[in-house]
Scaffold this motif. Structure first.
Motif, PDB file in Angstrom:
ATOM      1  N   LEU A 176       0.808  -1.146   0.077  1.00  0.00           N
ATOM      2  CA  LEU A 176       0.017  -0.014   0.056  1.00  0.00           C
ATOM      3  C   LEU A 176       0.903   1.085  -0.101  1.00  0.00           C
ATOM      4  CD1 LEU A 176      -2.710  -1.054   2.399  1.00  0.00           C
ATOM      5  CD2 LEU A 176      -3.176  -0.731   0.202  1.00  0.00           C
ATOM      6  N   LEU A 177       1.756   1.121   0.845  1.00  0.00           N
ATOM      7  CA  LEU A 177       2.767   2.348   0.872  1.00  0.00           C
ATOM      8  C   LEU A 177       3.393   2.632  -0.494  1.00  0.00           C
ATOM      9  CD1 LEU A 177       4.236   1.945   4.272  1.00  0.00           C
ATOM     10  CD2 LEU A 177       2.793   3.927   3.518  1.00  0.00           C
ATOM     11  N   VAL A 178       4.005   1.634  -1.081  1.00  0.00           N
ATOM     12  CA  VAL A 178       4.490   1.754  -2.462  1.00  0.00           C
ATOM     13  C   VAL A 178       3.651   2.297  -3.434  1.00  0.00           C
ATOM     14  CG1 VAL A 178       5.708   0.430  -4.211  1.00  0.00           C
ATOM     15  CG2 VAL A 178       6.416   0.270  -1.949  1.00  0.00           C
ATOM     16  N   SER A 179       2.409   1.788  -3.572  1.00  0.00           N
ATOM     17  CA  SER A 179       1.545   2.415  -4.547  1.00  0.00           C
ATOM     18  C   SER A 179       1.140   3.407  -4.229  1.00  0.00           C
ATOM     19  CB  SER A 179       0.288   1.268  -4.232  1.00  0.00           C
ATOM     20  OG  SER A 179       0.490  -0.205  -4.274  1.00  0.00           O
ATOM     21  N   GLU A 180       0.863   4.108  -2.885  1.00  0.00           N
ATOM     22  CA  GLU A 180       0.574   5.241  -2.710  1.00  0.00           C
ATOM     23  C   GLU A 180       1.766   6.289  -3.089  1.00  0.00           C
ATOM     24  OE1 GLU A 180      -1.993   8.145  -0.427  1.00  0.00           O
ATOM     25  OE2 GLU A 180      -1.991   6.568  -1.908  1.00  0.00           O
ATOM     26  N   ALA A 181       3.096   6.010  -2.717  1.00  0.00           N
ATOM     27  CA  ALA A 181       3.900   6.869  -3.402  1.00  0.00           C
ATOM     28  C   ALA A 181       4.034   6.790  -4.801  1.00  0.00           C
ATOM     29  CB  ALA A 181       5.480   6.201  -2.997  1.00  0.00           C
ATOM     30  N   VAL A 182       3.845   5.868  -5.414  1.00  0.00           N
ATOM     31  CA  VAL A 182       3.908   5.904  -7.082  1.00  0.00           C
ATOM     32  C   VAL A 182       2.824   6.667  -7.716  1.00  0.00           C
ATOM     33  CG1 VAL A 182       3.396   4.299  -9.090  1.00  0.00           C
ATOM     34  CG2 VAL A 182       5.142   3.504  -7.218  1.00  0.00           C
ATOM     35  N   LEU A 183       1.412   6.508  -6.948  1.00  0.00           N
ATOM     36  CA  LEU A 183       0.292   7.185  -7.363  1.00  0.00           C
ATOM     37  C   LEU A 183       0.539   8.738  -7.086  1.00  0.00           C
ATOM     38  CD1 LEU A 183      -2.702   5.020  -6.199  1.00  0.00           C
ATOM     39  CD2 LEU A 183      -2.022   5.859  -8.438  1.00  0.00           C
ATOM     40  N   PHE A 212       3.165  10.329  -7.389  1.00  0.00           N
ATOM     41  CA  PHE A 212       4.026  10.928  -8.561  1.00  0.00           C
ATOM     42  C   PHE A 212       3.160  11.023  -9.767  1.00  0.00           C
ATOM     43  CE2 PHE A 212       7.752   9.789  -5.969  1.00  0.00           C
ATOM     44  CZ  PHE A 212       8.697  10.588  -6.278  1.00  0.00           C
ATOM     45  N   VAL A 213       2.735   9.991  -9.953  1.00  0.00           N
ATOM     46  CA  VAL A 213       1.607   9.810 -11.258  1.00  0.00           C
ATOM     47  C   VAL A 213       0.451  10.913 -11.158  1.00  0.00           C
ATOM     48  CG1 VAL A 213      -0.147   8.596 -12.674  1.00  0.00           C
ATOM     49  CG2 VAL A 213       2.083   7.600 -11.555  1.00  0.00           C
ATOM     50  N   LEU A 214      -0.120  11.340 -10.147  1.00  0.00           N
ATOM     51  CA  LEU A 214      -1.075  11.964  -9.945  1.00  0.00           C
ATOM     52  C   LEU A 214      -0.597  13.487 -10.172  1.00  0.00           C
ATOM     53  CD1 LEU A 214      -3.968  13.001  -9.062  1.00  0.00           C
ATOM     54  CD2 LEU A 214      -3.131  13.390  -6.703  1.00  0.00           C
ATOM     55  N   ARG A 215       0.628  13.912  -9.902  1.00  0.00           N
ATOM     56  CA  ARG A 215       1.102  15.274  -9.884  1.00  0.00           C
ATOM     57  C   ARG A 215       1.657  15.362 -11.499  1.00  0.00           C
ATOM     58  NH1 ARG A 215       0.809  20.303  -7.493  1.00  0.00           N
ATOM     59  NH2 ARG A 215       2.503  21.482  -8.073  1.00  0.00           N
ATOM     60  N   TRP A 216       2.166  14.571 -11.966  1.00  0.00           N
ATOM     61  CA  TRP A 216       2.656  14.427 -13.352  1.00  0.00           C
ATOM     62  C   TRP A 216       1.503  14.387 -14.498  1.00  0.00           C
ATOM     63  CZ3 TRP A 216       7.494  10.647 -12.434  1.00  0.00           C
ATOM     64  CH2 TRP A 216       8.420  11.596 -11.483  1.00  0.00           C
ATOM     65  N   ASP A 255      -5.856  12.842 -19.587  1.00  0.00           N
ATOM     66  CA  ASP A 255      -6.997  13.655 -19.766  1.00  0.00           C
ATOM     67  C   ASP A 255      -7.569  13.914 -18.173  1.00  0.00           C
ATOM     68  OD1 ASP A 255      -9.144  11.453 -18.904  1.00  0.00           O
ATOM     69  OD2 ASP A 255      -7.788  10.574 -20.494  1.00  0.00           O
ATOM     70  N   LYS A 256      -8.542  14.672 -18.107  1.00  0.00           N
ATOM     71  CA  LYS A 256      -9.127  15.016 -16.788  1.00  0.00           C
ATOM     72  C   LYS A 256      -9.730  14.043 -16.112  1.00  0.00           C
ATOM     73  CE  LYS A 256      -9.848  19.984 -17.654  1.00  0.00           C
ATOM     74  NZ  LYS A 256     -10.952  21.034 -17.526  1.00  0.00           N
ATOM     75  N   ALA A 257     -10.500  13.026 -16.815  1.00  0.00           N
ATOM     76  CA  ALA A 257     -10.963  11.806 -16.070  1.00  0.00           C
ATOM     77  C   ALA A 257      -9.965  10.843 -15.550  1.00  0.00           C
ATOM     78  CB  ALA A 257     -12.165  11.261 -17.008  1.00  0.00           C
ATOM     79  N   THR A 258      -9.007  10.778 -16.292  1.00  0.00           N
ATOM     80  CA  THR A 258      -7.928   9.923 -15.818  1.00  0.00           C
ATOM     81  C   THR A 258      -7.255  10.460 -14.647  1.00  0.00           C
ATOM     82  OG1 THR A 258      -7.363   8.827 -17.961  1.00  0.00           O
ATOM     83  CG2 THR A 258      -5.872   8.310 -16.314  1.00  0.00           C
ATOM     84  N   HIS A 259      -6.818  11.711 -14.573  1.00  0.00           N
ATOM     85  CA  HIS A 259      -6.213  12.578 -13.649  1.00  0.00           C
ATOM     86  C   HIS A 259      -7.092  12.359 -12.284  1.00  0.00           C
ATOM     87  CE1 HIS A 259      -3.786  15.604 -11.484  1.00  0.00           C
ATOM     88  NE2 HIS A 259      -4.933  16.125 -11.508  1.00  0.00           N
ATOM     89  N   HIS A 260      -8.392  12.611 -12.638  1.00  0.00           N
ATOM     90  CA  HIS A 260      -9.223  12.481 -11.336  1.00  0.00           C
ATOM     91  C   HIS A 260      -9.354  11.146 -10.851  1.00  0.00           C
ATOM     92  CE1 HIS A 260     -12.848  13.530  -8.782  1.00  0.00           C
ATOM     93  NE2 HIS A 260     -13.334  12.294  -9.421  1.00  0.00           N
ATOM     94  N   ALA A 261      -9.382  10.071 -11.757  1.00  0.00           N
ATOM     95  CA  ALA A 261      -9.431   8.783 -10.976  1.00  0.00           C
ATOM     96  C   ALA A 261      -8.181   8.514 -10.432  1.00  0.00           C
ATOM     97  CB  ALA A 261      -9.361   7.754 -12.187  1.00  0.00           C
ATOM     98  N   GLY A 319      -6.435  10.567  -8.792  1.00  0.00           N
ATOM     99  CA  GLY A 319      -6.327  11.413  -7.473  1.00  0.00           C
ATOM    100  C   GLY A 319      -7.354  10.514  -6.493  1.00  0.00           C
ATOM    101  N   GLU A 320      -8.413   9.812  -6.754  1.00  0.00           N
ATOM    102  CA  GLU A 320      -9.434   9.178  -6.278  1.00  0.00           C
ATOM    103  C   GLU A 320      -8.703   7.915  -5.548  1.00  0.00           C
ATOM    104  OE1 GLU A 320     -12.757   9.492  -5.456  1.00  0.00           O
ATOM    105  OE2 GLU A 320     -12.382  11.464  -5.900  1.00  0.00           O
ATOM    106  N   ALA A 321      -7.882   7.279  -6.348  1.00  0.00           N
ATOM    107  CA  ALA A 321      -7.016   5.992  -5.797  1.00  0.00           C
ATOM    108  C   ALA A 321      -6.173   6.418  -5.006  1.00  0.00           C
ATOM    109  CB  ALA A 321      -6.471   5.627  -7.125  1.00  0.00           C
ATOM    110  N   HIS A 322      -5.443   7.689  -5.099  1.00  0.00           N
ATOM    111  CA  HIS A 322      -4.610   8.103  -4.282  1.00  0.00           C
ATOM    112  C   HIS A 322      -5.268   8.480  -2.685  1.00  0.00           C
ATOM    113  CE1 HIS A 322      -0.530  10.050  -3.247  1.00  0.00           C
ATOM    114  NE2 HIS A 322      -1.190  10.997  -2.846  1.00  0.00           N
ATOM    115  N   ASP A 323      -6.333   9.084  -2.705  1.00  0.00           N
ATOM    116  CA  ASP A 323      -7.009   9.127  -1.475  1.00  0.00           C
ATOM    117  C   ASP A 323      -7.487   8.116  -0.756  1.00  0.00           C
ATOM    118  OD1 ASP A 323      -6.870  11.957  -1.865  1.00  0.00           O
ATOM    119  OD2 ASP A 323      -8.569  12.309  -2.701  1.00  0.00           O
ATOM    120  N   PHE A 324      -8.145   7.087  -1.709  1.00  0.00           N
ATOM    121  CA  PHE A 324      -8.493   5.638  -1.156  1.00  0.00           C
ATOM    122  C   PHE A 324      -7.502   4.953  -0.371  1.00  0.00           C
ATOM    123  CE2 PHE A 324      -9.592   1.477  -1.557  1.00  0.00           C
ATOM    124  CZ  PHE A 324     -10.688   1.158  -0.796  1.00  0.00           C
TER     125      PHE A 324
END
Length: 198
Positions: free
Chosen positions: A112-119, A121-125, A146-152, A154-159
């Motif tokens: 979970l920690l590794v996934s969160e860290a990767v997300l 970076f990916v969220l920002r970029w 695209d905005k939908a992917t960026h939003h998804a 972000g949701e995964a990062h929060d979850f």
């Protein structure tokens, strides 16, 4: 309370939740563990409070979140590398299903920690923005999404962030239960200066 102290099922369940596989860790492993705890709490606290801050402070909090996230990523890389090197931990002499399940809690938190860290970076970029490490900008290596992917993302990062906090809270509560109620050495094995204690 006395019933809880003498219930083997409660003791077993909380040992698993505490991640107690009876492994003895060296002092550097223990230090990395507590650095991870501090950074995770700082990251979560910043993410949950910057929405209430005025813009200049909010920007500083977001930059701090990114910087601490990069530090956390580095700590995770060191932790994983250190664990893979032999000689830094002493596993229990006998390993049963409880020890395997407890180790599974560790692996889940690592994943979970590794996934969160990767997300992170990916969220920002994915939003076409650079990562910032205490003012040093790290531009995106790929095109924005695209905005939908960026939003998804972000949701995964929060979850995942909330999932880490919930599991870590249970992990800590179980360790405290063993320390204050069952009065064993589950927590002591991960306290600074206790490396190698039985």
């Amino acid at each position: 309370m006395t019933h809880l102290k003498h219930s083997p099922m409660v003791a077993q369940a909380t040992r698993i939740a505490a991640g107690d596989d009876r492994t003895q860790y060296d002092s550097f492993s223990i230090l990395l563990h507590w650095i991870t705890v501090i950074l995770v709490l700082a990251q979560f606290g910043l993410a949950q409070t910057w929405g209430f801050a005025p813009k200049p402070t909010r920007h500083l909090m977001i930059v701090s979140h990114m910087s601490f996230g990069i530090l956390l990523s580095a700590v995770l890389i060191v932790r994983i590398g250190w664990r893979l090197l032999p000689g830094h931990e002493s596993p229990a002499a006998a390993v049963g299903w409880i020890e395997r399940a407890a180790k599974g809690v560790h692996y889940l938190l690592y994943a979970l920690l590794v996934s969160e860290a990767v997300l992170g970076f990916v969220l920002r970029w994915s939003g076409n923005e650079s990562m910032s490490f205490f003012g040093l900008l790290i531009p995106s290596p790929f095109a924005p999404t695209d905005k939908a992917t960026h939003h998804a993302i972000g949701e995964a990062h929060d979850f995942i962030g909330w999932t880490i906090i919930v599991i870590a809270a249970g992990h800590a509560a179980a360790a405290l239960f063993h320390h204050f109620v069952l009065r064993d050495d589950v927590l002591k094995r991960m306290l600074p200066g206790k490396a190698g204690d039985a």
